[in-house]
Design a protein around this motif. Structure first.
Motif, mmCIF file in Angstrom:
data_model
loop_
_atom_site.group_PDB
_atom_site.id
_atom_site.type_symbol
_atom_site.label_atom_id
_atom_site.label_comp_id
_atom_site.label_asym_id
_atom_site.label_seq_id
_atom_site.Cartn_x
_atom_site.Cartn_y
_atom_site.Cartn_z
ATOM 1 N N UNK A 4 0.858 -1.178 0.000
ATOM 2 C CA UNK A 4 0.000 0.000 0.000
ATOM 3 C C UNK A 4 0.898 1.232 0.000
ATOM 4 N N UNK A 5 0.675 2.133 -0.943
ATOM 5 C CA UNK A 5 1.499 3.333 -1.052
ATOM 6 C C UNK A 5 0.591 4.550 -1.137
ATOM 7 N N UNK A 6 0.662 5.396 -0.115
ATOM 8 C CA UNK A 6 -0.159 6.601 -0.074
ATOM 9 C C UNK A 6 0.542 7.769 -0.765
ATOM 10 N N UNK A 7 -0.269 8.681 -1.275
ATOM 11 C CA UNK A 7 0.246 9.922 -1.852
ATOM 12 C C UNK A 7 -0.852 10.978 -1.778
ATOM 13 N N UNK A 8 -0.473 12.214 -2.050
ATOM 14 C CA UNK A 8 -1.448 13.283 -2.121
ATOM 15 C C UNK A 8 -1.506 14.198 -0.918
ATOM 16 N N UNK A 9 -0.732 13.895 0.110
ATOM 17 C CA UNK A 9 -0.730 14.769 1.273
ATOM 18 C C UNK A 9 -0.062 16.101 0.961
ATOM 19 N N UNK A 10 -0.164 17.023 1.898
ATOM 20 C CA UNK A 10 0.443 18.326 1.709
ATOM 21 C C UNK A 10 -0.058 19.308 2.727
ATOM 22 N N UNK A 11 0.249 20.575 2.488
ATOM 23 C CA UNK A 11 -0.185 21.647 3.372
ATOM 24 C C UNK A 11 -1.276 22.453 2.698
ATOM 25 N N UNK A 12 -2.299 22.796 3.460
ATOM 26 C CA UNK A 12 -3.439 23.518 2.909
ATOM 27 C C UNK A 12 -4.017 24.408 4.006
ATOM 28 N N UNK A 13 -4.657 25.469 3.603
ATOM 29 C CA UNK A 13 -5.317 26.335 4.582
ATOM 30 C C UNK A 13 -6.678 25.768 4.965
ATOM 31 N N UNK A 14 -7.136 26.141 6.134
ATOM 32 C CA UNK A 14 -8.453 25.717 6.593
ATOM 33 C C UNK A 14 -9.505 26.066 5.548
ATOM 34 N N UNK A 15 -10.426 25.129 5.332
ATOM 35 C CA UNK A 15 -11.444 25.303 4.317
ATOM 36 C C UNK A 15 -11.075 24.715 2.962
ATOM 37 N N UNK A 16 -9.809 24.362 2.807
ATOM 38 C CA UNK A 16 -9.342 23.818 1.544
ATOM 39 C C UNK A 16 -9.625 22.331 1.410
ATOM 40 N N UNK A 17 -9.120 21.773 0.300
ATOM 41 C CA UNK A 17 -9.363 20.368 -0.026
ATOM 42 C C UNK A 17 -8.073 19.681 -0.424
ATOM 43 N N UNK A 18 -8.052 18.373 -0.199
ATOM 44 C CA UNK A 18 -6.982 17.509 -0.671
ATOM 45 C C UNK A 18 -7.594 16.174 -1.046
ATOM 46 N N UNK A 19 -6.967 15.485 -1.984
ATOM 47 C CA UNK A 19 -7.372 14.124 -2.292
ATOM 48 C C UNK A 19 -6.176 13.208 -2.090
ATOM 49 N N UNK A 20 -6.324 12.272 -1.191
ATOM 50 C CA UNK A 20 -5.297 11.273 -0.941
ATOM 51 C C UNK A 20 -5.556 10.051 -1.816
ATOM 52 N N UNK A 21 -4.471 9.426 -2.245
ATOM 53 C CA UNK A 21 -4.555 8.204 -3.025
ATOM 54 C C UNK A 21 -3.776 7.103 -2.332
ATOM 55 N N UNK A 22 -4.250 5.884 -2.506
ATOM 56 C CA UNK A 22 -3.541 4.715 -1.983
ATOM 57 C C UNK A 22 -3.457 3.686 -3.099
ATOM 58 N N UNK A 23 -2.269 3.485 -3.612
ATOM 59 C CA UNK A 23 -2.045 2.472 -4.637
ATOM 60 C C UNK A 23 -1.920 1.122 -3.968
ATOM 61 N N UNK A 24 -2.747 0.170 -4.408
ATOM 62 C CA UNK A 24 -2.836 -1.140 -3.769
ATOM 63 C C UNK A 24 -2.318 -2.218 -4.716
ATOM 64 N N UNK A 25 -1.489 -3.082 -4.222
ATOM 65 C CA UNK A 25 -1.066 -4.250 -4.997
ATOM 66 C C UNK A 25 -1.106 -5.476 -4.113
ATOM 67 N N UNK A 26 -1.435 -6.609 -4.739
ATOM 68 C CA UNK A 26 -1.450 -7.869 -4.023
ATOM 69 C C UNK A 26 -2.684 -8.108 -3.173
ATOM 70 N N UNK A 27 -3.748 -7.313 -3.381
ATOM 71 C CA UNK A 27 -4.921 -7.439 -2.518
ATOM 72 C C UNK A 27 -6.112 -6.739 -3.147
ATOM 73 N N UNK A 28 -7.292 -7.329 -2.912
ATOM 74 C CA UNK A 28 -8.527 -6.624 -3.237
ATOM 75 C C UNK A 28 -9.540 -6.963 -2.157
ATOM 76 N N UNK A 29 -10.012 -5.980 -1.453
ATOM 77 C CA UNK A 29 -10.962 -6.233 -0.384
ATOM 78 C C UNK A 29 -11.300 -4.949 0.338
ATOM 79 N N UNK A 30 -11.680 -5.092 1.580
ATOM 80 C CA UNK A 30 -12.049 -3.943 2.385
ATOM 81 C C UNK A 30 -10.812 -3.084 2.645
#
Length: 121
Positions: A4-30
């Motif tokens: 599992x490899x996360x990406x998309x974090x960062x710094x943002x001001x209150x009220x802003x938005x971010x989208x995090x991603x998690x690349x998954x390999x070797x698994x499919x499920x919850x």
């Protein structure tokens, strides 16, 4: 082997938005997203089932965060809107081998390394 490899974090001001991603390999499920701020316990944020039809959210993020997945891309997302300074934390995605939408960290079997989200006021 689950990776599992996360990406998309960062710094943002209150009220802003971010989208995090998690690349998954070797698994499919919850899959779940968790966060941990310095000095605090790891907190469950959102969970989604294999087909993306069942989700569950922590009360603190309901109406602001949305978990989704793209099985064709083997990626799980966390869309975070209306961010608040208290959302500042390291965010982790995690794989849950058993069925169920609990948000307890001990119910999850495999974890990514995390991505930092910082929200300034």
């Amino acid at each position: 082997q689950v990776q599992l490899v996360e990406s998309g974090g960062g710094s943002v001001q209150a009220g802003g938005s971010l989208r995090l991603s998690c690349a998954v390999s070797g698994y499919r499920g919850w899959m779940g997203w968790f966060r941990q701020a310095p000095g605090k316990e790891r907190e469950g944020v959102a969970v989604i089932d294999t087909r993306g039809t069942t989700t569950n959210y922590a009360d603190s993020v309901k109406g602001r965060f949305t978990i989704s997945q793209d099985n064709a891309k083997n990626t799980v997302y966390l869309q975070m809107n209306s961010l608040k300074p208290e959302d500042t934390a390291m965010y982790y995605c995690a794989a849950k081998f058993a069925r169920g939408y609990v948000l307890r960290a001990d119910a999850y079997n495999s974890w990514g390394q995390g991505t930092q989200v910082t929200v300034s006021s």
